[in-house]
Design a protein around this motif. Structure first.
Motif, PDB file in Angstrom:
ATOM      1  N   TRP A 130       0.827  -1.201   0.000  1.00 32.76           N
ATOM      2  CA  TRP A 130       0.000   0.000   0.000  1.00 32.76           C
ATOM      3  C   TRP A 130       0.866   1.259   0.000  1.00 32.76           C
ATOM      4  O   TRP A 130       0.570   2.227  -0.700  1.00 32.76           O
ATOM      5  N   ARG A 131       1.934   1.223   0.781  1.00 37.50           N
ATOM      6  CA  ARG A 131       2.841   2.371   0.805  1.00 37.50           C
ATOM      7  C   ARG A 131       3.492   2.570  -0.561  1.00 37.50           C
ATOM      8  O   ARG A 131       3.596   3.711  -1.047  1.00 37.50           O
ATOM      9  N   ARG A 132       3.901   1.478  -1.197  1.00 39.90           N
ATOM     10  CA  ARG A 132       4.511   1.574  -2.524  1.00 39.90           C
ATOM     11  C   ARG A 132       3.522   2.134  -3.543  1.00 39.90           C
ATOM     12  O   ARG A 132       3.891   2.925  -4.415  1.00 39.90           O
ATOM     13  N   MET A 133       2.263   1.721  -3.441  1.00 36.36           N
ATOM     14  CA  MET A 133       1.259   2.168  -4.397  1.00 36.36           C
ATOM     15  C   MET A 133       1.024   3.673  -4.331  1.00 36.36           C
ATOM     16  O   MET A 133       0.781   4.323  -5.342  1.00 36.36           O
ATOM     17  N   PHE A 134       1.101   4.233  -3.104  1.00 35.83           N
ATOM     18  CA  PHE A 134       0.779   5.649  -2.922  1.00 35.83           C
ATOM     19  C   PHE A 134       2.013   6.550  -2.901  1.00 35.83           C
ATOM     20  O   PHE A 134       1.893   7.738  -2.610  1.00 35.83           O
ATOM     21  N   GLY A 138       4.364   5.841  -7.552  1.00 30.70           N
ATOM     22  CA  GLY A 138       3.579   4.621  -7.454  1.00 30.70           C
ATOM     23  C   GLY A 138       2.485   4.530  -8.504  1.00 30.70           C
ATOM     24  O   GLY A 138       2.252   5.453  -9.297  1.00 30.70           O
ATOM     25  N   ILE A 139       1.777   3.416  -8.467  1.00 29.26           N
ATOM     26  CA  ILE A 139       0.768   3.128  -9.488  1.00 29.26           C
ATOM     27  C   ILE A 139      -0.457   4.046  -9.364  1.00 29.26           C
ATOM     28  O   ILE A 139      -1.121   4.336 -10.358  1.00 29.26           O
ATOM     29  N   ILE A 140      -0.754   4.517  -8.159  1.00 25.90           N
ATOM     30  CA  ILE A 140      -1.923   5.389  -7.971  1.00 25.90           C
ATOM     31  C   ILE A 140      -1.733   6.701  -8.723  1.00 25.90           C
ATOM     32  O   ILE A 140      -2.613   7.141  -9.478  1.00 25.90           O
ATOM     33  N   LEU A 146      -3.262   9.885 -15.847  1.00 27.42           N
ATOM     34  CA  LEU A 146      -3.884   9.676 -17.153  1.00 27.42           C
ATOM     35  C   LEU A 146      -5.081  10.598 -17.350  1.00 27.42           C
ATOM     36  O   LEU A 146      -5.385  11.003 -18.481  1.00 27.42           O
ATOM     37  N   PHE A 147      -5.744  10.944 -16.268  1.00 27.59           N
ATOM     38  CA  PHE A 147      -6.921  11.816 -16.336  1.00 27.59           C
ATOM     39  C   PHE A 147      -6.630  13.213 -15.798  1.00 27.59           C
ATOM     40  O   PHE A 147      -7.235  14.185 -16.233  1.00 27.59           O
ATOM     41  N   PHE A 148      -5.700  13.301 -14.833  1.00 22.65           N
ATOM     42  CA  PHE A 148      -5.337  14.590 -14.230  1.00 22.65           C
ATOM     43  C   PHE A 148      -3.809  14.699 -14.268  1.00 22.65           C
ATOM     44  O   PHE A 148      -3.123  14.207 -13.350  1.00 22.65           O
ATOM     45  N   PRO A 149      -3.254  15.307 -15.291  1.00 23.10           N
ATOM     46  CA  PRO A 149      -1.792  15.378 -15.438  1.00 23.10           C
ATOM     47  C   PRO A 149      -1.079  15.985 -14.226  1.00 23.10           C
ATOM     48  O   PRO A 149       0.061  15.620 -13.929  1.00 23.10           O
ATOM     49  N   PHE A 154       1.882  13.890  -7.079  1.00 27.68           N
ATOM     50  CA  PHE A 154       1.145  14.261  -5.863  1.00 27.68           C
ATOM     51  C   PHE A 154       1.713  13.514  -4.652  1.00 27.68           C
ATOM     52  O   PHE A 154       1.961  12.307  -4.708  1.00 27.68           O
ATOM     53  N   ASN A 155       1.914  14.240  -3.566  1.00 26.20           N
ATOM     54  CA  ASN A 155       2.474  13.656  -2.341  1.00 26.20           C
ATOM     55  C   ASN A 155       1.340  13.196  -1.417  1.00 26.20           C
ATOM     56  O   ASN A 155       0.739  14.004  -0.716  1.00 26.20           O
ATOM     57  N   TRP A 156       1.043  11.902  -1.449  1.00 27.56           N
ATOM     58  CA  TRP A 156      -0.020  11.352  -0.613  1.00 27.56           C
ATOM     59  C   TRP A 156       0.357  11.326   0.861  1.00 27.56           C
ATOM     60  O   TRP A 156      -0.514  11.227   1.727  1.00 27.56           O
TER      61      TRP A 156
END
Length: 301
Positions: A130-134, A138-140, A146-149, A154-156
């Motif tokens: 989960w940490r890697r994804m965000f 990461g993948i998020i 793709l929709f919001f360049p 972004f720093n989650w």
């Protein structure tokens, strides 16, 4: 007389067998729950660092706790996590249960797939993933870009958004609540819906007038269960953010752990025990308030 004696002998054997089969639970309950609880209550009135013998200090630990700014910060973060995450989790579980309530050939597969996050969601591996994804790369962020360049970097894990990473994780673990809702939905009498359709009620009215009122006991059960789980959450905060940044994700349980087993300095087991007992009082109070509100919104007929 012989029949009475044989009956008493048989009942006596049943009692002995019952005690023997209950003994493992009784021993485990005493060793791993009751004795530690009694010891922690005693340690909460002591200055204790594990290495040295406890020294009785009375209410000093409790007085120091209420003067501790980090304590209030951890309590605030935990309450925010519980008040936001729990309702979202219950609502999401109900929505998915309503979708999966229809019987199809693949229903069993769908239910198992949706339940899977509840089985693996609390694991160490999922927390690290989960940490890697965000992370920024990461993948998020890759998907959102793709929709919001502007979301590409972004720093989650900033002070304002890090808690939402943990909230999203707990909402994702909706499987157990979903299965309970599914079971409750199956028990609703279909004749009620048929009668409502005859009276001209559409699906929306059927949901508000039949489904939701009859699900209120199940909603109450899930709400109590998930609220308690939210207050006792630990793994997410420890492994994903470790309470950072600036204690914005410092769960109460993590604060207790840090005091009992610090990475630097001496253990404050007495202080941690006092923190744990305060949490017990808080959780008991919240649960009691939920039960007091039950008569006002739970349909029992």
């Amino acid at each position: 007389m012989e029949k009475k004696k044989s009956l008493r002998h048989f009942m006596g054997q049943e009692k002995v067998a019952g005690y023997v089969f209950s003994l493992p639970f009784i021993i485990g309950f005493a060793l791993f729950l009751m004795i530690p609880m009694v010891l922690s209550l005693y340690y909460s009135f002591c200055k204790y660092d594990i290495q040295n013998a406890p020294t009785f200090v009375g209410l000093r630990n409790y007085v120091n706790i209420f003067q501790d700014e980090v304590f209030w910060k951890a309590l605030k973060v935990t309450c925010y996590y519980a008040l936001i995450g729990t309702p979202l989790k219950v609502i999401f579980a109900l929505i998915i249960a309503l979708i999966l309530c229809r019987d199809t050939k693949a229903t069993g597969l769908y239910r198992a797939t949706y339940y899977l996050p509840s089985i693996i969601g609390g694991s160490v591996a999922i927390a690290i993933l989960w940490r890697r994804m965000f992370e920024s790369t990461g993948i998020i962020n890759a998907f959102l870009s793709l929709f919001f360049p502007g979301m590409s970097n972004f720093n989650w894990f900033s002070e304002s958004s890090a808690i939402w990473v943990l909230i999203i994780l707990t909402v994702w673990q909706f499987g157990s609540s979903m299965l309970i809702f599914l079971s409750a939905l199956k028990q609703i009498n279909k004749e009620l819906y048929e009668a409502a359709m005859v009276d001209g009620a559409n699906k929306w009215k059927q949901f508000w007038r039949i489904t939701l009122p009859l699900l209120t006991p199940t909603i109450f059960f899930n709400l109590v269960q998930q609220t308690i789980n939210s207050f006792l959450a630990f793994t997410q905060s420890k492994l994903i953010t470790n309470g950072d940044p600036k204690n914005s994700t410092l769960f109460y349980t993590l604060y207790v752990y840090n005091k009992a087993f610090p990475t630097q300095g001496k253990s404050q087991m007495g202080y941690a025990s006092a923190l744990a007992w305060i949490m017990l009082i808080i959780v008991s109070t919240v649960t009691a308030l939920l039960f007091l509100s039950r008569n006002k919104w739970v349909y029992e007929d």
